[in-house]
Design a protein around this motif. Structure first.
Motif, PDB file in Angstrom:
ATOM      1  N   GLY A 193       1.934   8.923  -6.752  1.00 39.10           N
ATOM      2  CA  GLY A 193       2.218  10.346  -6.677  1.00 39.10           C
ATOM      3  C   GLY A 193       1.867  10.989  -5.353  1.00 39.10           C
ATOM      4  N   ALA A 194       1.455  10.221  -4.369  1.00 43.70           N
ATOM      5  CA  ALA A 194       1.132  10.795  -3.062  1.00 43.70           C
ATOM      6  C   ALA A 194       2.421  11.210  -2.358  1.00 43.70           C
ATOM      7  CB  ALA A 194       0.377   9.786  -2.207  1.00 43.70           C
ATOM      8  N   SER A 195       2.316  12.259  -1.579  1.00 37.20           N
ATOM      9  CA  SER A 195       3.496  12.727  -0.855  1.00 37.20           C
ATOM     10  C   SER A 195       3.795  11.780   0.304  1.00 37.20           C
ATOM     11  CB  SER A 195       3.249  14.140  -0.318  1.00 37.20           C
ATOM     12  OG  SER A 195       2.245  14.101   0.676  1.00 37.20           O
ATOM     13  N   VAL A 196       4.975  11.941   0.869  1.00 41.89           N
ATOM     14  CA  VAL A 196       5.377  11.105   1.997  1.00 41.89           C
ATOM     15  C   VAL A 196       4.445  11.341   3.180  1.00 41.89           C
ATOM     16  CG1 VAL A 196       7.247  10.639   3.625  1.00 41.89           C
ATOM     17  CG2 VAL A 196       7.784  11.090   1.250  1.00 41.89           C
ATOM     18  N   THR A 197       4.103  12.608   3.423  1.00 36.60           N
ATOM     19  CA  THR A 197       3.219  12.939   4.535  1.00 36.60           C
ATOM     20  C   THR A 197       1.824  12.360   4.328  1.00 36.60           C
ATOM     21  OG1 THR A 197       4.449  15.010   4.792  1.00 36.60           O
ATOM     22  CG2 THR A 197       2.357  14.838   5.941  1.00 36.60           C
ATOM     23  N   ARG A 198       1.291  12.500   3.126  1.00 36.68           N
ATOM     24  CA  ARG A 198      -0.061  11.994   2.836  1.00 36.68           C
ATOM     25  C   ARG A 198      -0.073  10.458   2.911  1.00 36.68           C
ATOM     26  NH1 ARG A 198      -5.107  12.197   3.588  1.00 36.68           N
ATOM     27  NH2 ARG A 198      -6.389  11.510   1.857  1.00 36.68           N
ATOM     28  N   PHE A 249       0.835  -1.198   0.000  1.00 34.19           N
ATOM     29  CA  PHE A 249       0.000   0.000   0.000  1.00 34.19           C
ATOM     30  C   PHE A 249       0.871   1.250   0.000  1.00 34.19           C
ATOM     31  CE2 PHE A 249      -2.283   3.340   2.281  1.00 34.19           C
ATOM     32  CZ  PHE A 249      -3.440   3.427   1.532  1.00 34.19           C
ATOM     33  N   ILE A 250       1.909   1.245   0.839  1.00 30.29           N
ATOM     34  CA  ILE A 250       2.803   2.402   0.928  1.00 30.29           C
ATOM     35  C   ILE A 250       3.527   2.623  -0.401  1.00 30.29           C
ATOM     36  CG2 ILE A 250       4.914   3.265   2.030  1.00 30.29           C
ATOM     37  CD1 ILE A 250       3.906   1.903   4.622  1.00 30.29           C
ATOM     38  N   VAL A 251       4.046   1.550  -0.967  1.00 38.10           N
ATOM     39  CA  VAL A 251       4.770   1.668  -2.238  1.00 38.10           C
ATOM     40  C   VAL A 251       3.822   2.126  -3.342  1.00 38.10           C
ATOM     41  CG1 VAL A 251       5.995   0.358  -4.021  1.00 38.10           C
ATOM     42  CG2 VAL A 251       6.572   0.029  -1.622  1.00 38.10           C
ATOM     43  N   VAL A 271       1.139   5.277   9.589  1.00 39.85           N
ATOM     44  CA  VAL A 271       2.507   4.984  10.006  1.00 39.85           C
ATOM     45  C   VAL A 271       3.285   6.289  10.027  1.00 39.85           C
ATOM     46  CG1 VAL A 271       2.512   2.612   9.121  1.00 39.85           C
ATOM     47  CG2 VAL A 271       3.224   4.470   7.629  1.00 39.85           C
ATOM     48  N   SER A 272       4.515   6.227  10.524  1.00 44.12           N
ATOM     49  CA  SER A 272       5.323   7.442  10.592  1.00 44.12           C
ATOM     50  C   SER A 272       5.932   7.761   9.230  1.00 44.12           C
ATOM     51  CB  SER A 272       6.441   7.257  11.623  1.00 44.12           C
ATOM     52  OG  SER A 272       7.360   6.292  11.169  1.00 44.12           O
ATOM     53  N   ILE A 273       6.393   8.978   9.108  1.00 43.68           N
ATOM     54  CA  ILE A 273       7.030   9.427   7.869  1.00 43.68           C
ATOM     55  C   ILE A 273       8.324   8.645   7.637  1.00 43.68           C
ATOM     56  CG2 ILE A 273       8.128  11.408   6.745  1.00 43.68           C
ATOM     57  CD1 ILE A 273       6.107  13.188   8.216  1.00 43.68           C
ATOM     58  N   GLY A 274       9.035   8.351   8.720  1.00 40.73           N
ATOM     59  CA  GLY A 274      10.270   7.570   8.604  1.00 40.73           C
ATOM     60  C   GLY A 274      10.013   6.164   8.072  1.00 40.73           C
TER      61      GLY A 274
END
Length: 154
Positions: free
Chosen positions: A22-27, A14-16, A34-37
């Motif tokens: 095109g979603a940002s890291v924050t979104r 899902f994250i990948v 989950v965390s941004i890290g």
């Protein structure tokens, strides 16, 4: 955000997928909870290996002294020389290695492979029926009365 749990393959995918869409890291972090890290680590691991899942098998603990090749050579030697002592097996294994291995390590590896200390069985004498001695039938005396006789059925 939950801390300390491993991500499932679905969550990693899902994250990948969100990042590739095109979603940002924050979104992506907000959508996956989950965390941004974590998003950054999963994304960079996907770029490096091309896989979303992480193989954790065999990465922890001390590395074994004998690798697969040494284990195969050990088993091959034992199959050829079943009567060899543990000291002889260890000496043979250490002959072609830079790092010596103890007899205890060899014994452990042999146990993993299914070899244990066994005393050889005495040889079985095979007698053909023609040469077998003929003994007359002997009556066997019972040590106790049969149950029906003790109850007084007759």
């Amino acid at each position: 955000m939950v801390r300390g749990k491993d991500l499932s393959d679905f969550e990693r995918g899902f994250i990948v997928g969100a990042r590739m869409a095109g979603a940002s890291v924050t979104r992506t972090a907000q959508l996956a909870s989950v965390s941004i890290g974590t998003v950054a680590k999963v994304t960079s691991a996907f770029r490096a290996t091309g896989k979303t899942s992480v193989s954790r098998v065999g990465n922890c603990g001390r590395q074994r002294t004998l690798d697969d090749r040494d284990a195969r050579a050990l088993v091959q030697f034992v199959k050829k020389n079943r009567s060899a002592t543990l000291a002889q097996v260890t000496q043979n294994l250490n002959a072609g290695r830079n790092q010596t291995v103890s007899t205890r390590t060899v014994r452990r590896q042999l146990h993993r492979e299914g070899y244990y200390k066994e005393s050889p069985a005495p040889p079985v004498k095979v007698v053909s029926p023609a040469s077998a001695p003929v003994t007359p039938f002997k009556a066997v005396k019972l040590c106790c009365k049969p149950l029906w006789l003790s109850r007084g059925v007759l």
